[in-house]
Design an enzyme around this catalytic site. Sequence first.
Site, short mmCIF file in Angstrom:
data_model
loop_
_atom_site.label_atom_id
_atom_site.label_comp_id
_atom_site.label_asym_id
_atom_site.label_seq_id
_atom_site.Cartn_x
_atom_site.Cartn_y
_atom_site.Cartn_z
N ASP A 1 43.63 38.03 37.51
CA ASP A 1 42.78 37.54 38.60
C ASP A 1 42.82 38.48 39.81
O ASP A 1 43.88 38.96 40.19
CB ASP A 1 43.28 36.14 39.00
CG ASP A 1 42.26 35.39 39.85
OD1 ASP A 1 41.11 35.83 39.91
OD2 ASP A 1 42.65 34.37 40.44
N GLU B 1 34.64 39.21 34.73
CA GLU B 1 34.10 38.53 35.93
C GLU B 1 34.08 39.48 37.11
O GLU B 1 35.01 40.23 37.35
CB GLU B 1 34.96 37.31 36.27
CG GLU B 1 34.54 36.67 37.59
CD GLU B 1 35.13 35.29 37.82
OE1 GLU B 1 35.14 34.48 36.87
OE2 GLU B 1 35.59 35.03 38.94
#
Length: 510
Positions: free
Chosen positions: A176, A285
């Site tokens: 992340d 992403e």
Amino acid sequence: MKNAWEPFATQLIGSGYACSAEKQEGVYQDSLVVNAEAALFLTRTQSGKKLIVLGRKESSLFTDIVAEETGNILDVPYKVAALSHPNAVTMRNYFPFMKPVPFGRESFSMGLGDRLGIASPGHLRCLKGTQIRPVLAQQSIRELTLTERTYKDVLDAASWAVLQEGFHEGFGADGDHLKKPEEVKMALDLGYSMITLDCSEKIDNTVNALSASEVAQQYAKLAPALKQEMESEYLGKTFLVGKIPITFDAESLQRTVLTYGATLAFIKEIHTTFIAPRAAEIDFELSIDETETPTTAEAHYFMAAEMKKAGIELTSVAPRFCGEFQKAIDYIGDLAQFEAEFVVHSAIADHFGYRLSIHSGSDKFKVFPIIGKYTGGRVHVKTAGTNWLEALRVVCRVDPGFFRKICAHSRMRFPDAAKFYHVTTDLKKIPDAETLPDAALERMLNEEDARQLLHITYGYILTDKDAQGAPLFRERLYQLWDENEDAYADVLIKHIGHHVKTLKSLMNKG
Ligand code: ZN
């Protein structure tokens, strides 16, 4: 698959006794797995959770597991093994459900980052039987540093949790907010199934404050070939996403190119070097959320169109929405404006085929119905580590005196923590835990300012040491959480369950 050892393993599980010289404290009923030559399950002992292996001594799985203790029980060979990294690697090779998998562009998934390495069982119990896919490992580099963990630990904790809970439907692992090439490589080498590329350092936030003429001046300095390409593709054109028109006039195009130009090159380089060459599918992403500049419709469309042109398939995009998504509290901002802009972002995502990703999603109950309504559940929602606050709730209930000490330490550390987070915490509004009676102590976990205080100081609470170098709270905390594992799972089921319910409230009614 059935084998000769399964009935025996089931019998041991049923009796709550599972080998080992150590005192048994219970067996995880749902953890039993078998292959052709062995049966394995998890048990609790005084020195933590252990993997029990029963099987043919010469079999490869039995041999590959590194044991702390070996023996025979009623002539059946067994091993007692630690939940170590080498054993996690072995188990992932034999039991693929313990490996993270990508969820692609169609699913409803939730990021459930587990800062402490103990929250995933509760998260899995909450999502079991729903359509929502769990991304159990989700850690930024900052969070790793603050908790003194590694990407290996984070992934292993998730793998052991799916084994423990008998969750075989697949989980994700998200590197992340990665900002550096070496971080992306490290996460992929370990088998992470998702990369969230944080482009915030490449976004030029100064453009936002420039006047139209200043923008034009800066734009004029760009390379002629680039300007020509951008203008021929976007200038004066209107693109339809669903029924919504997106138009680039000279100023909006110039602003967009100046703000995001460097970002494009960065994403392309990361994709070409690390994502494209991998045989395995990766959820990729794009995060443009951790920046001061809210993402305009033009900017979102532009980024998506440029990615498509470069042949980069995005799984999800996290725009910076209007208003504030602060940690651990509800949405702050104009809901009507949020809805009006969300409709457009959602239409752009649909147009290009990827999903929207909502970051800092913990406790954003005001906007969840809107998110559910317009995405119909084709969305990724990242919760923001509030499982830490729920872990403190267990501490508060079990040992109020210890919890008060943590509150006091957290208040002392607030100025240090506030440097790393954008929060509007008002210390004056936070009750003094010392003066609160036990029955009222959970106010510290229910009121917004107190929640933020305890939320952002977690790194200090977990890692600060006394004058002798011993951890102030860490050991007692983990011991307490270990002793109250089911109580922790129960508060998480309630907390995350509330998120799920609100997200689904308007779904399919849009
Ligand atoms: Zn984010």
